[in-house]
Structures are given as C-alpha cells and as structure tokens.
Design a protein around this motif. Structure first.
Motif, PDB file in Angstrom:
ATOM      1  N   ARG A  99      -1.457  -8.468 -11.540  1.00 20.46           N
ATOM      2  CA  ARG A  99      -2.128  -7.880 -11.170  1.00 20.46           C
ATOM      3  C   ARG A  99      -2.010  -6.334 -12.340  1.00 20.46           C
ATOM      4  O   ARG A  99      -1.965  -6.344 -13.354  1.00 20.46           O
ATOM      5  N   ALA A 100      -3.330  -5.589 -11.452  1.00 23.26           N
ATOM      6  CA  ALA A 100      -3.983  -4.141 -12.336  1.00 23.26           C
ATOM      7  C   ALA A 100      -3.704  -2.530 -11.813  1.00 23.26           C
ATOM      8  O   ALA A 100      -4.283  -2.911 -10.393  1.00 23.26           O
ATOM      9  N   ARG A 101      -3.303  -2.159 -12.406  1.00 17.16           N
ATOM     10  CA  ARG A 101      -2.982  -0.350 -11.331  1.00 17.16           C
ATOM     11  C   ARG A 101      -3.976   0.772 -11.888  1.00 17.16           C
ATOM     12  O   ARG A 101      -3.986   1.242 -13.156  1.00 17.16           O
ATOM     13  N   PHE A 102      -5.007   1.087 -11.372  1.00 22.18           N
ATOM     14  CA  PHE A 102      -4.883   2.953 -11.533  1.00 22.18           C
ATOM     15  C   PHE A 102      -4.910   4.014 -10.829  1.00 22.18           C
ATOM     16  O   PHE A 102      -4.635   3.732  -9.858  1.00 22.18           O
ATOM     17  N   GLN A 103      -5.127   4.793 -11.612  1.00 21.77           N
ATOM     18  CA  GLN A 103      -4.628   6.151 -10.566  1.00 21.77           C
ATOM     19  C   GLN A 103      -5.727   7.213 -10.372  1.00 21.77           C
ATOM     20  O   GLN A 103      -6.892   6.901 -11.811  1.00 21.77           O
ATOM     21  N   VAL A 104      -6.844   7.344  -9.206  1.00 21.95           N
ATOM     22  CA  VAL A 104      -7.993   8.093  -9.621  1.00 21.95           C
ATOM     23  C   VAL A 104      -7.765   9.626  -8.635  1.00 21.95           C
ATOM     24  O   VAL A 104      -6.502   9.452  -7.477  1.00 21.95           O
ATOM     25  N   CYS A 105      -8.991   9.882  -9.235  1.00 27.50           N
ATOM     26  CA  CYS A 105      -8.850  11.612  -8.348  1.00 27.50           C
ATOM     27  C   CYS A 105      -9.878  11.921  -7.521  1.00 27.50           C
ATOM     28  O   CYS A 105     -11.164  11.527  -8.706  1.00 27.50           O
ATOM     29  N   LEU A 106      -9.817  11.784  -6.379  1.00 31.74           N
ATOM     30  CA  LEU A 106     -11.945  11.629  -5.515  1.00 31.74           C
ATOM     31  C   LEU A 106     -11.817  13.219  -5.419  1.00 31.74           C
ATOM     32  O   LEU A 106     -11.200  14.199  -5.848  1.00 31.74           O
ATOM     33  N   ALA A 107     -13.081  13.897  -4.971  1.00 29.46           N
ATOM     34  CA  ALA A 107     -13.610  14.698  -4.969  1.00 29.46           C
ATOM     35  C   ALA A 107     -13.070  15.312  -4.645  1.00 29.46           C
ATOM     36  O   ALA A 107     -12.932  17.181  -4.817  1.00 29.46           O
ATOM     37  N   ASP A 108     -12.304  15.785  -3.395  1.00 28.42           N
ATOM     38  CA  ASP A 108     -12.028  16.460  -2.669  1.00 28.42           C
ATOM     39  C   ASP A 108     -10.561  17.074  -3.039  1.00 28.42           C
ATOM     40  O   ASP A 108     -10.035  17.506  -1.920  1.00 28.42           O
ATOM     41  N   GLY A 109     -10.161  16.642  -3.746  1.00 27.48           N
ATOM     42  CA  GLY A 109      -8.765  17.013  -4.579  1.00 27.48           C
ATOM     43  C   GLY A 109      -7.899  15.655  -4.264  1.00 27.48           C
ATOM     44  O   GLY A 109      -6.485  15.925  -4.365  1.00 27.48           O
ATOM     45  N   ALA A 110      -8.172  15.230  -3.346  1.00 25.63           N
ATOM     46  CA  ALA A 110      -7.335  13.816  -3.451  1.00 25.63           C
ATOM     47  C   ALA A 110      -6.741  12.832  -4.334  1.00 25.63           C
ATOM     48  O   ALA A 110      -7.496  12.641  -5.154  1.00 25.63           O
ATOM     49  N   ALA A 111      -5.866  12.207  -4.437  1.00 28.61           N
ATOM     50  CA  ALA A 111      -5.192  11.312  -5.676  1.00 28.61           C
ATOM     51  C   ALA A 111      -4.553  10.235  -5.176  1.00 28.61           C
ATOM     52  O   ALA A 111      -3.808  10.477  -4.319  1.00 28.61           O
ATOM     53  N   LEU A 112      -4.750   9.220  -5.294  1.00 29.58           N
ATOM     54  CA  LEU A 112      -4.633   7.704  -5.442  1.00 29.58           C
ATOM     55  C   LEU A 112      -3.753   6.922  -6.342  1.00 29.58           C
ATOM     56  O   LEU A 112      -4.317   7.011  -7.773  1.00 29.58           O
ATOM     57  N   LEU A 113      -3.111   6.002  -5.975  1.00 28.20           N
ATOM     58  CA  LEU A 113      -2.655   4.849  -6.906  1.00 28.20           C
ATOM     59  C   LEU A 113      -3.051   3.932  -6.486  1.00 28.20           C
ATOM     60  O   LEU A 113      -3.092   3.211  -5.353  1.00 28.20           O
ATOM     61  N   LEU A 114      -4.287   3.035  -7.470  1.00 30.94           N
ATOM     62  CA  LEU A 114      -4.800   2.108  -6.824  1.00 30.94           C
ATOM     63  C   LEU A 114      -4.350   0.876  -7.742  1.00 30.94           C
ATOM     64  O   LEU A 114      -3.972   0.344  -8.824  1.00 30.94           O
ATOM     65  N   ALA A 115      -4.772  -0.836  -7.336  1.00 27.88           N
ATOM     66  CA  ALA A 115      -4.338  -1.791  -7.511  1.00 27.88           C
ATOM     67  C   ALA A 115      -5.172  -3.107  -7.280  1.00 27.88           C
ATOM     68  O   ALA A 115      -5.919  -3.243  -6.015  1.00 27.88           O
ATOM     69  N   VAL A 116      -5.219  -3.634  -8.220  1.00 32.73           N
ATOM     70  CA  VAL A 116      -6.188  -4.694  -7.665  1.00 32.73           C
ATOM     71  C   VAL A 116      -5.558  -6.268  -8.296  1.00 32.73           C
ATOM     72  O   VAL A 116      -5.023  -6.321  -9.446  1.00 32.73           O
ATOM     73  N   GLU A 117      -5.781  -6.852  -7.387  1.00 36.24           N
ATOM     74  CA  GLU A 117      -4.976  -8.400  -7.424  1.00 36.24           C
ATOM     75  C   GLU A 117      -6.071  -8.931  -6.838  1.00 36.24           C
ATOM     76  O   GLU A 117      -6.313  -9.183  -5.878  1.00 36.24           O
ATOM     77  N   ALA A 118      -6.455 -10.023  -7.830  1.00 35.93           N
ATOM     78  CA  ALA A 118      -7.324 -11.719  -7.380  1.00 35.93           C
ATOM     79  C   ALA A 118      -8.437 -11.049  -6.929  1.00 35.93           C
ATOM     80  O   ALA A 118      -9.594 -11.188  -6.280  1.00 35.93           O
ATOM     81  N   GLY A 119      -9.329  -9.708  -7.701  1.00 37.99           N
ATOM     82  CA  GLY A 119     -10.574  -9.327  -7.991  1.00 37.99           C
ATOM     83  C   GLY A 119     -10.171  -7.944  -6.191  1.00 37.99           C
ATOM     84  O   GLY A 119     -11.310  -7.808  -4.886  1.00 37.99           O
ATOM     85  N   GLN A 120      -9.142  -7.722  -5.564  1.00 39.45           N
ATOM     86  CA  GLN A 120      -9.461  -7.236  -4.151  1.00 39.45           C
ATOM     87  C   GLN A 120      -8.340  -5.928  -4.531  1.00 39.45           C
ATOM     88  O   GLN A 120      -6.935  -6.204  -5.453  1.00 39.45           O
ATOM     89  N   TRP A 121      -8.867  -4.590  -3.930  1.00 34.57           N
ATOM     90  CA  TRP A 121      -9.028  -3.102  -4.567  1.00 34.57           C
ATOM     91  C   TRP A 121      -7.747  -2.659  -3.580  1.00 34.57           C
ATOM     92  O   TRP A 121      -7.720  -3.546  -2.086  1.00 34.57           O
ATOM     93  N   LEU A 122      -6.831  -2.399  -3.156  1.00 36.11           N
ATOM     94  CA  LEU A 122      -5.865  -2.151  -2.658  1.00 36.11           C
ATOM     95  C   LEU A 122      -5.349  -0.095  -3.188  1.00 36.11           C
ATOM     96  O   LEU A 122      -5.270  -0.204  -3.875  1.00 36.11           O
ATOM     97  N   VAL A 123      -5.351   0.397  -1.391  1.00 37.04           N
ATOM     98  CA  VAL A 123      -4.394   1.973  -2.157  1.00 37.04           C
ATOM     99  C   VAL A 123      -3.075   1.416  -1.771  1.00 37.04           C
ATOM    100  O   VAL A 123      -2.938   1.074  -0.300  1.00 37.04           O
ATOM    101  N   GLU A 124      -1.504   2.134  -2.736  1.00 33.99           N
ATOM    102  CA  GLU A 124      -0.754   1.409  -2.484  1.00 33.99           C
ATOM    103  C   GLU A 124      -0.006   2.586  -2.300  1.00 33.99           C
ATOM    104  O   GLU A 124       0.616   2.419  -1.779  1.00 33.99           O
ATOM    105  N   ALA A 125      -0.407   4.226  -3.139  1.00 33.48           N
ATOM    106  CA  ALA A 125       0.674   5.757  -3.182  1.00 33.48           C
ATOM    107  C   ALA A 125      -0.417   6.351  -3.207  1.00 33.48           C
ATOM    108  O   ALA A 125      -1.891   5.847  -3.589  1.00 33.48           O
ATOM    109  N   ILE A 126       0.044   8.362  -2.456  1.00 34.89           N
ATOM    110  CA  ILE A 126      -1.075   9.256  -1.979  1.00 34.89           C
ATOM    111  C   ILE A 126       0.085   9.957  -2.954  1.00 34.89           C
ATOM    112  O   ILE A 126       1.358  10.111  -2.741  1.00 34.89           O
ATOM    113  N   TYR A 127      -0.550  10.490  -4.418  1.00 33.95           N
ATOM    114  CA  TYR A 127       0.342  11.741  -5.169  1.00 33.95           C
ATOM    115  C   TYR A 127      -0.444  12.802  -4.330  1.00 33.95           C
ATOM    116  O   TYR A 127      -0.803  13.361  -3.482  1.00 33.95           O
ATOM    117  N   ASP A 128       1.324  13.506  -4.431  1.00 32.45           N
ATOM    118  CA  ASP A 128       0.504  15.186  -3.599  1.00 32.45           C
ATOM    119  C   ASP A 128      -0.374  16.006  -3.948  1.00 32.45           C
ATOM    120  O   ASP A 128       0.343  16.148  -5.595  1.00 32.45           O
TER     121      ASP A 128
END
Length: 546
Positions: free
Chosen positions: A517-546
């Motif tokens: 799998r591969a992981r990404f860090q993303v920042c959203l327009a509302d200020g939230a930051a998430l940790l995403l993972a993609v495995e076998a073509g499926q995206w998942l939200v694994e964790a939330i940054y403060d």
C-alpha cells in the motif's frame, strides 16, 4: 606533604596469560607455549623460556628458537574471566581486594597479618588457599605500596616496613615497566631506580613530562594513589520460609507485612531506599513465581507491604477479570517468600516537596492502578509507549503498568515539522531529513504523528480536478494531483495540499500474508489534515492530524 604508602600484600600468578589459556582452552601450560599480541610475544611458559623464547620476540623468531612452540592469541577478556576465581579465593581469606591486572591482585596487609599471625603467615595462608581452591601457583610480595609489593612478589619477598626505598634502589630502571623511558634513562647514564629517584622532582617533570614524574615517584617508593579495594556488594534480599504452606490471603498479608519491615530496616541500615521491588515465591510443588513492581518515589515499609500483599492476593485468589481472564493460580501453597530490591538509590536521592510529599495525586493514582493490577493480573493495566513501526497503529505498544516503558522496537528520534508541500514525495522527505542519525523504517511516515488513529479505516474516494479517480501505479506514479476527497456518504471536500506517496511493501516473501500500500498526507480546505492509504485501488482514511 604526601601520605606514607599503605603496607600492601600483592598476590602474583606468574605467566598468567599462559595459565588462562590452559584454564579456558585446555592449552597445556607445561609445554612450550607463547601468547602473542600484535605478532609479538607478551607471555610464555617456563618450557618456552628454556628454549630461548622471550617477551618481545616476533612470532617467526620465537618459532625459530622453539619449533614445537604452541602459539596462542592474546585475549584480555579470557585472562580476566579466568582470574575471577582466584580473586574470589583471596576474598575468602581477606576482604578488600583490588585487581591490579589479570594475574595480580593487592590488598592492605594490616588486616590479614593481624588475625592470621603476622605477614609471613598471612602470605603462606593465601598462597595455600589459592592453590587448594583453584589449583593455581602464586607468589606473594609485601612492601610499602602497590608498585614495590608487585616487584617483591616476583621473588616471593617480604620487605621490612620502612625498607622499601632501599629495596628499590638497586633494581634496574626496566622495572618501571616503561621501555621508552628506561632506554632514555640508560642513555643518560641512569641505570637504577635509586639513581632515578635521586634526581630533583622538578627537573624530572620538566624533562620527562607527567608520566616521567609519576615513574619518579614510584622509583622513590611513593604510590601515586591508594588502594581501590573491591567491596563485596551488600546482600539486601530478605527471605522467609514457612513450614506450613500459605494458601490463604490473610496469612499471606501477615507474612508480607513482616517481610516488608525487615527489608525496609535492612535498606535503611545502608542509607538506601527501594524504587523497584522484585517479589519471588516458591510453592510446595517447586513452582517459582516472580513479579517486579516499580515506583516513581521511595517505597516505604507500608508501600512495600501493600505491593507484596496485592501480588500474593492476585496469585492466591485467582480473581476473574472483566474479560473472563483468570490469573494462573499456584499449584500449591507458598512455602518461601523472597523480596529482592531490584532498584535502589540513596535515601536522600528523592526530595519531598516544600508543602508535603511530591506527587501525592500521582501516588494515589499509582496505588489504585497497582491495586487493580494485583487483583486482575499484571496485563490488566497497561500504558501506551511509542516505538518503531511503519504505520501509526504499529508504533503504539502496550506495556503493563509498572514495567519498563521501553518500546520493543525503538524508532529514530522524531523531528519537528509539518506535512510536506503539495507534490513532495516520500523520497524527497527522507532526503530532506539530513539528521545523519538512525535511518527510518522503510515506508515510515515523517513527523508529526497523527493525533487520532481510527480503530477501523474509513472508505474514501479521491478525484483529480477533472473529476477522474486518482490511481497510484505499481511504480508509485500518481495519475494526477488529488483535488477532492469524499469520505463515505459525506460531501466532497477540496484538497489544498498533499504529500506522498510513502510506499509500504510488507511480508513480500509470504504471498498469503503480503501487503502493499501507499500513504498520503492531505490538507483540506476547512483546515483538517488526514492520513490516507491506498491499497488494491481502494482509498482509506487511517488517521486524523490535530
């Protein structure tokens, strides 16, 4: 004004590296044997010396003089290990022994000479005891100071008190054990220790430096330091044996109180206090039980008794926890109880607060958690510890309350920082570290760590600016920059920054357990930051940054 040297008894075992090789490796010391270091002889047996082998010879020259020579490599660890039984045998006769080097140990001569009937009787007793206990031949020298006693031991000589300077005066300068200094002194016309000692101390310091000044003091019969004797460690363990096996909690509590008071009194006699307590028990069937309790402060007699009572209660009662787990009960009653102070420090090492005890609230919490642990078992109360691992969930290890809070797999030190800029890859982030320290786990996320790790990842979809799903190829190529994130049935959220991918390829050698799998860090327009993972073509939200 310097103090007079202490009357010293020194035991010397001739050719000790050869004897150590016989003790450890079975090399016969009665045959021609030479111990070599850096291709030169550092010790040899008596048979080898009879054939012309001497210290300082090169290997080829030594073997030329004695073709049947057995060569052994020098091993200081082997010499020290083999000499330990000799030191223990000396300590059985006289206390306060200092190991000068493997093969030689020294102690103050006053004590053994007084209770063994004189210095000569003490020397004979120690040599005889070492021979009987270790089957090792040794010689003893007695003089004023360690240096003079070591030289006297080579002849098995007892130098009269006050006669050390006269004893050293006629010895050659090579007796100092400094070949370069001895060669220089001979070229200057100084051939004996007495001649060297007659030189002015200030001139010796100016001409030969600090080491020469130290050798000058030794030649004059003055030691540069007192004996650093090895004191046997105090036995702080307390033990109680019971004829009738203890199988009731009330009887165990009484035994715990008595034994805790004994331990506290013994520690107080040495000015010590306990911070980590080992509780050991032996049952009538020979079963051995052991548990270690920790404490941030100093364990008082009452605190020791409480922890012993809690532990015995947990062992004997076998209370069932909420999850149905039942602690293992002993097969029979306890017949022996032992308290071992595993961690001790000076009683003044922890200071009370100005208005009462330090950390009173923490102490109450510790007592409550320890009580629960004593009833339900050590695994019932755990604390989280950050360690190694690639994902946030893997980095958290649960350690039983009171155990060492060390992770099973330590990771590199965390670096301060924020998520990388949009489009930055994991390789770029690793190159930007520049810390030069422990390399990170392959695929490990850069700091900071997420604040919330979801127990179950949430399914999500990621689209680019054109509305097409974002995919990651096998070569970690991102089809397009992520632009929108949709989590479950929620409304799409705009992605304003992202970093990654950080690939993880685990257990590739076991196809049934392989995971990629591969992981990404993303920042959203509302200020939230998430940790995403993609495995076998499926995206998942694994964790939330403060």
């Amino acid at each position: 004004m310097t103090a007079a040297p202490v009357r010293t008894l020194l035991l010397w075992c001739p050719d000790w590296p050869v004897l150590a090789a016989e003790i450890a490796d079975g090399v016969p010391a009665t045959e021609p044997v030479a111990v070599l270091h850096a291709n030169r002889v550092v010790a040899c047996s008596e048979r080898a010396r009879a054939e012309g082998v001497r210290r300082g010879l090169r290997r080829r020259e030594a073997q030329g003089r004695c073709p049947q020579l057995t060569v052994v490599e020098y091993d200081p660890g082997r010499d020290a290990r083999a000499f330990e039984p000799v030191v223990a045998a000396v300590e059985e006769v006289a206390a306060g022994v200092e190991v000068v080097r493997p093969g030689a140990c020294a102690l103050a001569a006053r004590g053994p000479s007084r209770y063994l009937g004189g210095e000569e009787a003490a020397a004979e007793r120690i040599v005889e005891h070492v021979a009987q206990s270790c089957a090792v031949e040794s010689q003893v020298g007695i003089a004023d100071g360690v240096f003079a006693a070591g030289l006297a031991a080579r002849d098995g000589r007892i130098v009269p008190p006050g006669g050390t300077s006269e004893f050293l005066a006629d010895l050659p300068v090579e007796a100092l054990g400094r070949p370069a200094l001895a060669d220089l002194l001979r070229r200057l016309g100084v051939r004996t220790l007495g001649g060297f000692a007659a030189l002015p101390a200030g001139d010796v310091l100016a001409r030969f430096g600090f080491d020469g000044a130290l050798a000058h003091r030794l030649a004059a019969g003055e030691d540069h330091r007192p004996l650093a004797v090895r004191q046997p460690p105090a036995d702080l363990t307390v033990t109680s044996d019971h004829d009738e096996p203890i199988d009731r909690v009330d009887a165990a509590a009484f035994a715990a109180r008595t034994l805790a008071e004994q331990l506290h009194e013994r520690l107080a006699a040495y000015g010590l206090a306990c911070t980590r307590l080992g509780i050991e028990a032996v049952t009538a069937h020979g079963q051995e039980l052991h548990r270690v309790w920790r404490h941030d402060g100093l364990l008082t007699a009452a605190a020791i008794a409480d922890r012993v009572r809690w532990q015995l209660d947990g062992w004997l009662s076998g209370s069932t926890g909420r999850g149905g787990a039942r602690p293992t009960r002993p097969t029979a009653g306890i017949i022996r109880l032992r308290l071992v102070p595993d961690g001790v420090l000076a009683q003044a090492g922890l200071q009370s607060g100005l208005w009462g005890e330090t950390g009173a609230e923490r102490e109450r919490a510790h007592r409550a958690l320890s009580r629960v642990q004593g009833i339900l078992g050590p695994e019932a109360v755990v604390t989280a510890v950050l360690g190694g691992g690639r994902s946030p969930a893997d980095q958290v290890q649960f350690v039983p309350w009171g155990d060492e809070r060390l992770p099973a797999r330590p990771g590199p030190p965390a670096l301060p920082g924020e998520p990388a800029a949009a489009g930055a890859t994991g390789t770029d982030r690793a190159a930007d570290r520049g810390d030069g320290g422990t390399p990170p786990w392959p695929g490990r996320l850069p700091p900071p760590a997420p604040a919330v790790v979801l127990p179950s990842p949430l399914a999500a979809t990621v689209h680019d600016a054109a509305g097409e799903p974002v995919v990651v190829s096998a070569r970690l190529a991102v089809s397009a920059a992520p632009a929108r994130l949709t989590v479950g049935t929620a409304r799409p959220a705009e992605i304003v920054g992202w970093a990654g991918p950080w690939p993880v390829d685990e257990r590739w050698w076991a196809p049934a357990e392989a995971r990629r799998r591969a992981r990404f860090q993303v920042c959203l327009a509302d200020g939230a930051a998430l940790l995403l993972a993609v495995e076998a073509g499926q995206w998942l939200v694994e964790a939330i940054y403060d």
